[in-house]
Design an enzyme around this catalytic site. Structure first.
Site, PDB file in Angstrom:
ATOM      1  N   GLY A  43      48.133  38.697  43.873  1.00 44.36           N
ATOM      2  CA  GLY A  43      48.153  39.554  42.699  1.00 44.36           C
ATOM      3  C   GLY A  43      47.928  40.996  43.135  1.00 44.36           C
ATOM      4  O   GLY A  43      47.249  41.254  44.129  1.00 44.36           O
ATOM      5  N   CYS A  44      48.495  41.940  42.388  1.00 45.37           N
ATOM      6  CA  CYS A  44      48.369  43.346  42.797  1.00 45.37           C
ATOM      7  C   CYS A  44      46.932  43.827  42.634  1.00 45.37           C
ATOM      8  O   CYS A  44      46.410  44.548  43.490  1.00 45.37           O
ATOM      9  CB  CYS A  44      49.345  44.234  42.036  1.00 45.37           C
ATOM     10  SG  CYS A  44      49.294  44.032  40.256  1.00 45.37           S
ATOM     11  N   ASN A  45      46.276  43.435  41.554  1.00 42.93           N
ATOM     12  CA  ASN A  45      44.866  43.807  41.389  1.00 42.93           C
ATOM     13  C   ASN A  45      44.012  43.097  42.435  1.00 42.93           C
ATOM     14  O   ASN A  45      43.076  43.671  42.998  1.00 42.93           O
ATOM     15  CB  ASN A  45      44.366  43.404  39.998  1.00 42.93           C
ATOM     16  CG  ASN A  45      45.144  44.076  38.886  1.00 42.93           C
ATOM     17  OD1 ASN A  45      45.507  45.236  38.998  1.00 42.93           O
ATOM     18  ND2 ASN A  45      45.406  43.351  37.817  1.00 42.93           N
TER      19      ASN A  45
END
EC number: 1.2.1.38
Lengths: 342, 342, 342, 342
Positions: free
Chosen positions: A148-150
């Protein structure tokens, strides 16, 4: 050597970002592009900014001859992804950008994504795609699960600190600010320019964001015991970029030294001098992650701020970095584009 | 072969854009960077987005050993530029991004820029840098005068039409929409985010914008008789990009065919199918110019819409394109970066 | 006296803007709000910015007792509107914000809106709601048809000039820049923040925009002979505001004097000193329209620039101004809010 | 009765916001406006959005006859303010918007503002202007010190919780997101549209922001013992609005009940239902503050999110609210304007 690349789900933002980056990658050539509802269209019709490229027409997945594909990027929604990948050739190299193969424990997947995992066997094979920490596994892997980017942003700030035991594991707080492209090309009222621009709000607050599954899995693995962080994302009126403000309890100087040492040879992770803090503007469109550390006026508290571009280092750039490793290409190939400013 | 590059005026937006583009140019290496007031600083201090690059420290111009420089980009303000270039070695290859050498007639320079030209001899040597129309001269040139960014946009829309005689030369109207980076890093109230975002206004309206000097010079040259266009720029709440809406009197289909034919072999100029009109979002950060043509409901009237990125195709990308020619490198080298979207 | 107000279609932007303005209107009280798909919800759920107001719950139109309503604003889509209004009590005062009753000639309606008008009798009764030019009719009217927001902007710039015969009627060009709220709360990819922000493009170009129907009707009426203008709208990355750059052939000073004289007693229309040009930032959220005039370097050509807020003076503010007249209230009541800057 | 109002420092954003709000205030009339460097200009020249108002010309402070002024707003920079106010008539009612009279302890002032306070006697007289908590003192006060905009936001979230003893006083963290108008009309590179839009960064991080002085003073006073919070502001690409994400240790439901009870009769403070979180978009341009509370997945941790408009409730709206009290006018007069959305 030039590798033949397929992209499944080319009509979304991460698919388009893959095409953008591969456009100047010297060893990759796109030979197949799929988009279910937009099959039959040209990429230039779906994304006119790619008009100058000579690209194959969008097709349905079943129309692709995967025997002519060296590596396949999969940029499909979660749940759909596991079904699609289960039907692909078992020896096809795949770099997945969805959430479907990130969580090793099927129960965790079901908890965060609300439905049972239907390709548990494949999950066992998947390698978690946070390149800087799984390089060797990725080189040997066949199915790479992009993070995930976060989740990537938070891990870049915290993994070395947890591993080194220099912060209190029971009081970690990630206040994250995210640009809107992370929400994808979704038609929702709150993503309209008229409603998003000029303001900010939290979302998935209170420990509900799905990337917490990744934080739990990875931080607990690194620490060797359960770690549960607090994590609040905010949506900002900007298209690209994530800034994670990470509050920890520990000595700020030691925190800084730990990160500096951990990343001293990393091509894409840049630790700023102590006290310097980064801006999302300085990594837009690039595969770089900038990290800064500062102490608080209250002794024993420190702040780590990490920024990256959610579409690049947070997903499609990371995916290409992983694909380079899988294909045996030099890891940074095609990824040294400078950020765009202003 | 790798050429040694100097950039004068590296602390402005066009200077930084040159560095961004050269960062992945395979045949250029930056060996000197000047910035008068910021001499002594590192480029990372002035532009943290360039932090990952290994660049020379900023110096004053006099500190540069030009005998070790193969080509010099000059990204200084007008008026200053002519003084600086007059003092540089007479055989140094120079690509200038200022307005100082665009106008062949010193009287025109004085009229539009409010002061006499002090390097008239150099002016004679200068080649007007609209690459697509001055390629041969640029290849042989030593001092190339980059065009105005608005002037480039308008010319891409109009030059072939004027040359072919397919439009009324006495009724040409350019309504232009420009992003704010074109104003440079100037500290003015109306360029503050609080004042610029969320609204629009005209500037230099009523035939006062300096790029009219270029339009007059070039269009009259192409037509073989005086041509005076109407030209109104508007400032938009966006950082990059110019959209020129050009109103002409002529047959829309013939207008389209004329442009399509003129640019059929151009790597950076893309004419859309008849009736399709471009968006600035589709060229951001790239060296491409997209052009569309549509007819009006009133017979005999047509509209040409051209878009480009003022910092790239409108200045620094154009400058590198010209430098490639001057150095004998393939023209598109380092310039095929895809636009960034979203 | 306080009038009881109903708003049909309260879940769109113009509906919400009506509520915003009526919130501080001393003589209006909202007693009914309809929203078909959102019936049953509170206004605070649909528009949390109205949370502080004590408003009736959203209902379906059929649930409203119109005998208890003094005036009804209708903010529904076109086509739906004519059906709804046809079923409302025949003596109910209505201020409509849709396009359904703007065009007096049913053939013109069908031409621009693609379907036959189904309430032709009502159309005969309707008064065109450009307040400054139809005041007396509006005062006596029962059904007022609010103008298009672009149509209002262009008419404020041009009507006095056409009436006075001071410009060439065969060469009028309106290049218009519009904020995105004019497109309503529509779920379209190109209205997403990620796609709209940071760029601009034309839409409905080439003489296809529906507001041309209003221009044709009104300008021809004023001129006493057919007038056909050119009109190109552009979508800008801003939420509110329209800027119309109107190119005319005529003497700039006379153009300015004509507008100044025409509007000298108008409370909401402000003509700037000659040569001054307005910005959309200066009217945001208000019912004001600012107009500037400048001459071109080419003799006999002039430019009129008019700005207004599409949601206020362009629709909901205009609607309240008209409702004030219909109800016999002082025209400016509740509408003197200053613009919001920055 | 209508009160005669002077505004000192009318050429900044808070000065302009005062004028915007007073424009529709039924009991205030502006009779004097000062702006040192812009003396002699009209307000319409400095802020064209106020063009429709009949306002006095800008003058120097010394030119104002304060005997004809009922109340004076002072919107000058800190340090300058104390000098100016020291020279004003000793019985003039003053509502100050600067930082000069917020800190009761001169040593604290010197610590945070870097210079000794030169009007210590006046400081003793000053009342801290957080209306909801100092109402009685403000009614009786002559010199009211408006709070910092960030300081107000954090206090609205926290004061009742500290007073009620329902949270851990040693572990309070305020992660704040602020719009750019809070930085004033300052000409700084990082406030330019080209540099601010599209990204975010922290500022005054690590316990250095001056509003910590107010937090320390007020929270310690409420708690009856020293309280030191962590506070990190971030600059966001938006013009108006502050969102404070406040992390506390305590029971979320009790936190919510405490706030709900504390503010149940407050006209401008709105506590959302438990679990609901606010957006800055919903208070833009208004004097409202929306507050939400949610629990974390980790038991015993809660989050309070408060939003307000820095120029309105955070400074100029608060100032008018205080002025209403000082003048004996109903507190909400002129302040019930609905927010502007979109």
């Amino acid at each position: 050597m030039t590798y033949r690349i397929a992209i499944l789900g080319a009509s979304g933002y991460t698919g388009a970002e893959l095409v953008r980056l591969i456009a100047t990658h010297p060893q990759m050539r796109i030979t197949a592009l799929s988009a279910d509802r937009k099959a039959g269209m040209t990429m230039a019709e779906v994304f006119p900014f790619l008009r100058h490229l000579d690209l194959p027409r969008l097709v349905k997945i079943d129309e692709i001859d995967f025997s002519q594909v060296d590596l396949c990027f999969c940029a499909l929604p979660h749940a759909t992804t596991q079904e699609v990948i289960a039907r692909l050739p078992k020896d096809l190299k795949i770099v997945d950008l969805s959430a479907d193969f990130r969580l090793r424990d099927p129960a965790e997947y079901e908890k965060w994504y609300g439905q049972p995992h239907t390709a548990v066997e494949l999950q066992k094979e998947a390698v978690y795609g946070l390149t800087e920490f799984y390089r060797d596994d990725i080189r040997k892997g066949r199915l790479i699960a992009g993070t995930g980017c976060n989740a990537a942003t938070g891990q870049f700030a915290l993994r070395p600190l947890i591993a080194a035991g220099v912060i209190d594991l029971d009081d970690i707080l990630i206040d994250l600010k995210a640009g809107v492209s992370g929400a994808g090309r979704s038609l929702k009222e709150n993503l309209l320019h008229a409603e998003l621009s000029g303001g900010t709000h939290t979302y998935s607050a209170g420990g509900k964001h799905r990337h917490l599954g990744e934080f739990d899995q990875e931080f607990s693995k690194v620490a060797g015991r359960p770690v549960r962080v607090q994590f609040t994302p905010h949506l900002l009126p900007m298209n690209r970029g994530i800034l994670a403000t990470v509050y920890v309890k520990g000595d700020a100087k030691i925190v800084h030294q730990t990160l500096e040492k951990a990343y001293e040879n990393e091509p894409f992770l840049r630790v700023l001098p102590f006290g310097g803090l980064p801006s999302t503007r300085d990594i837009a469109g690039s595969n770089f992650c900038h990290i800064g550390v500062i102490g608080d006026r209250i002794a024993g508290r420190a702040m780590v701020v990490a920024v990256l571009d959610n579409l690049t280092k947070g997903s499609s750039g990371q995916a290409i970095q992983n694909a380079n490793l899988v294909l045996g290409i030099e890891e940074t190939t095609g990824l040294m584009l400078a950020p765009m400013f202003p």
